[in-house]
Design an enzyme around this catalytic site. Structure first.
Site, PDB file in Angstrom:
ATOM      1  N   GLU A   1      -7.291  12.011 -24.561  1.00  0.00           N
ATOM      2  CA  GLU A   1      -8.594  13.235 -25.410  1.00  0.00           C
ATOM      3  C   GLU A   1      -8.480  14.784 -24.474  1.00  0.00           C
ATOM      4  O   GLU A   1      -9.480  15.237 -25.419  1.00  0.00           O
ATOM      5  CB  GLU A   1      -9.702  13.062 -24.137  1.00  0.00           C
ATOM      6  CG  GLU A   1     -10.991  12.149 -25.179  1.00  0.00           C
ATOM      7  CD  GLU A   1     -12.252  11.610 -24.600  1.00  0.00           C
ATOM      8  OE1 GLU A   1     -12.494  11.372 -23.357  1.00  0.00           O
ATOM      9  OE2 GLU A   1     -13.140  10.744 -25.467  1.00  0.00           O
TER      10      GLU A   1
ATOM     11  N   HIS B   1       9.699  -7.386 -24.842  1.00  0.00           N
ATOM     12  CA  HIS B   1      10.054  -8.652 -26.017  1.00  0.00           C
ATOM     13  C   HIS B   1       8.921  -7.953 -26.999  1.00  0.00           C
ATOM     14  O   HIS B   1       8.505  -9.446 -27.849  1.00  0.00           O
ATOM     15  CB  HIS B   1      10.355  -9.849 -25.436  1.00  0.00           C
ATOM     16  CG  HIS B   1      10.722 -10.702 -23.938  1.00  0.00           C
ATOM     17  ND1 HIS B   1      11.518 -11.395 -24.449  1.00  0.00           N
ATOM     18  CD2 HIS B   1      10.853 -10.643 -23.292  1.00  0.00           C
ATOM     19  CE1 HIS B   1      12.287 -11.974 -23.288  1.00  0.00           C
ATOM     20  NE2 HIS B   1      11.865 -10.845 -22.333  1.00  0.00           N
TER      21      HIS B   1
ATOM     22  N   LYS C   1     -20.888  10.771 -33.903  1.00  0.00           N
ATOM     23  CA  LYS C   1     -21.465   9.897 -33.303  1.00  0.00           C
ATOM     24  C   LYS C   1     -22.989  10.585 -33.679  1.00  0.00           C
ATOM     25  O   LYS C   1     -23.965   9.677 -34.380  1.00  0.00           O
ATOM     26  CB  LYS C   1     -22.046  10.703 -31.994  1.00  0.00           C
ATOM     27  CG  LYS C   1     -20.896  10.659 -30.367  1.00  0.00           C
ATOM     28  CD  LYS C   1     -20.992  11.197 -29.351  1.00  0.00           C
ATOM     29  CE  LYS C   1     -19.852  10.994 -27.313  1.00  0.00           C
ATOM     30  NZ  LYS C   1     -20.072  11.885 -27.244  1.00  0.00           N
TER      31      LYS C   1
END
Lengths: 430, 430
Positions: B271, B292, B403
């Protein structure tokens, strides 16, 4: 299951692929499909994983774990592919039998976990194909010791999944432990739908046949065109976007229950395709949480990413109560799931509006069937991508060097790699 | 705390930076430091976060949460920076008070969590600077309702951290709830060491002063040379490697307790720096597990990555019992921590041997002090990197579009962004 490539086309996104070039790529998909089908038919190493919907014996798995039907908890001891498939299923589906995982060798975590577990009613599910994986055996030795200290006979509560020979197989034979074989030709990261992933699921009481039926459904859809197969559509678009610059693939499920799925995907993608200087980097994310963390970068950072949205079309919702907060009054009467779905669509549109490529993957529900579809489709997508890149999808040679070095450092033999550790160059700032 | 850049030098790795160019970069660090110091002194927006070791009032935090000293559990309701700092501290440090987080709006997860919590002895810690964050308020409304259903007076068990005005502040005033302010000029992702991150830590009984002392130690080390400051050394090397091609930064702690730290770092990095087409992509990983999973890609995939190793120099070990497995006999008598440390060094050397740049970050222990050092140093590193890139580190404009779209979709007003959602182009494969 469906895959929507609309926001990955060149008309919408950069990088993106034109409809025409997607048709051209589809010709390569046809050739790759022929290779894959031949591999599946012949049960070749790796390709054999895509035959699992036909070859896995769910009755045998259910019978093998039957002695543990009284379990309150199941503790899987394994690492990498020996744990992630089982963990993905366990985290996605509800069960009264709690699932725990020892997939690391952190002494503090192991101690905390063992102190909390009801050892007398916990099934220990030890998984290692070779039976020699250092982390898994070390953890198992510690767990066995803790059971002895708690007065529990470990031979009553241990289940083993391993290959036809090796220390774990010998252990199972010596103590007559219930056990299952790891199928031939199925690498760890492709083993979720085999004994490796399904033993834990069976102990948890999940419907193995529905998991396999979902996988079988996607198996049937493999065809010579990406336009007829969600799995191939996904594998092909990832490849096409990567070679056009989307070197990072952010896997962004909109369901907490699929958080571990993103981790499983990250192993599948990284270990299978990350070789010869090639391979897309998987980034694990979670919606809606990561809108408040990663979205700024995805939308406004370098154009080196694609975002994969995954969501269930249906979920049990929870109503948001009416509120005295005027600014939030629009939320009253909706549900948390409505909010989550609105954020899903808004975030997808937000990336599209910024010309950032993204793909939508949907399953009906996060249940056995939906999960079986998703896991199988991602495996087939990965195998297809491996064919398109032209890499050896089913090997992981780059991890051997470090294994040798670690073993040498621990006094487990003479390995030149261990000497390199001491020769480390330092430029230390304190 | 120390940072070792040895394996990021051009003599060892590609991409890498020559010692000479690192000296040249250090001249830019001097200029950036001057800017940062001025910002800290003036308590400018964002820079004010780096003043927290001087400005945070730990006594006030301890006093504010005192009414909740009987808590069995603390449930933080917040999202992004309002949750991740507290979660990082909670996951790193042991406590008898369990910490839970509602940092998503998944209805199934919320329902499962609320069914398990002892609501009568749980403190609800609601965090939102604006007091209008949709996810946080929606979750809080659901939690409040669940408390009422359980016969718990929510006003007795709710703690609020919010700004000077807004719905949450009004709520706290109306019901006389214990509360703390969010400090001015401290963006959410830089707020771990403020009231935002420390209220939860205080309820859990952690030593706030030791956390702040660790941060203060790194604050004192900020200087005009990267060779004198671990924080700047880390920020500068990330920038230098990114502009040379390491566009991915894999954060790989070797301690399970630092798993959430990697997530916190990912928000901080993404951000703050992901803007104007710039910014390194953080990849969250975990040692030894991801050896792994991701190591194959890190070692043999594209040369577009750096790996950041983080480990404590000391930890409580757990002995590995002697074993009948001959192949594993070398493990007997060592500890799980020895194994983990050997794998750490082996993996670091393995990447170095393949010429892949990596950086080692060490703290003494995962305790309050070590964590304070680590969090502060990473924040200062990020601020320095922002200066070197020349971006606006403390804003996140790219999240606004989504938003608005989500709000429009939910009937919360007339937002043109919501219309774009319906116009989505589809190419759907079923």
């Amino acid at each position: 299951m469906n895959v929507d490539l609309g926001n990955a086309l060149a008309a919408e996104a950069s990088p993106g692929i034109s409809r025409e070039n997607l048709e051209r790529l589809d010709e390569r998909v046809a050739g790759a499909h022929e290779r894959i089908e031949a591999g599946i038919e012949a049960r070749e190493h790796g390709y054999a994983a895509l035959a699992l919907p036909e070859t896995v014996d769910t009755d045998a798995i259910a019978a093998a774990v039957e002695p543990f039907s009284d379990s309150e908890a199941v503790l899987t001891v394994g690492i990498g592919g020996s744990a992630l498939g089982a963990a993905t299923i366990a985290d996605a589906l509800d069960s009264d039998v709690e699932a725990y995982f020892l997939d690391n060798v952190d002494p503090e975590q192991v101690t905390t976990l063992l102190a909390d577990l009801p050892l007398a009613s916990t099934t220990v599910n030890v998984v290692s194909r070779s039976g020699t994986t250092a982390e898994t055996l070390a953890n198992f030795l510690v767990v066995r010791d803790a059971m002895a200290d708690a007065g529990v006979d470990w031979t009553d509560r241990t289940f083993v999944t391993t290959g036809e020979s090796g220390p774990l197989r010998e252990l199972a034979d010596r103590h007559d432990l219930p056990s299952l074989p790891v199928p031939d030709g199925v690498p760890g990261r492709f083993s979720a739908l085999s004994t490796v992933g399904l033993a834990c699921a069976a102990i948890q009481g999940h419907d193995l046949d529905a998991l396999v039926a979902g996988a079988a459904d996607q198996r049937e859809r493999l065809s010579d065109s990406l336009f007829d197969s969600p799995a191939y559509a996904y594998g092909a678009i990832c490849y096409a976007l990567d070679v056009r610059g989307a070197s990072v693939n952010a896997m962004l499920p909109y369901a907490e229950s699929l958080e571990t799925f993103a981790e499983w995907f990250a192993q599948l993608w990284a270990e299978s395709l990350g070789k010869d200087g090639l391979g897309q980097t998987p980034a694990r994310a979670l919606g809606a949480t990561d809108q408040h963390s990663q979205l700024q970068l995805y939308r406004a950072g370098p154009r080196d990413k694609m975002v994969t949205f995954v969501r269930p079309r249906e979920r049990a919702d929870r109503a948001i109560p009416e509120t005295e907060f005027e600014a939030l009054s629009y939320l009253g009467g909706t549900g948390l799931g409505d909010l989550l779905d609105a954020e899903f669509e808004a975030t997808e549109a937000s990336l599209a509006a910024a010309g950032r490529p993204n793909v939508r993957v949907e399953i009906d529900r996060v249940d056995e069937r939906g999960l079986g579809e998703l896991l199988y489709a991602m495996e087939a997508a990965c195998v297809l991508a491996g064919e398109l890149y032209g890499v050896d999808t089913f090997v992981q040679p780059a991890v051997e060097w470090g294994k040798n070095a670690a073993r040498g450092l621990l006094g487990g033999g003479d390995f030149p790699e261990a000497d390199a550790v001491d020769a480390k160059r330092t430029l230390r700032i304190e």
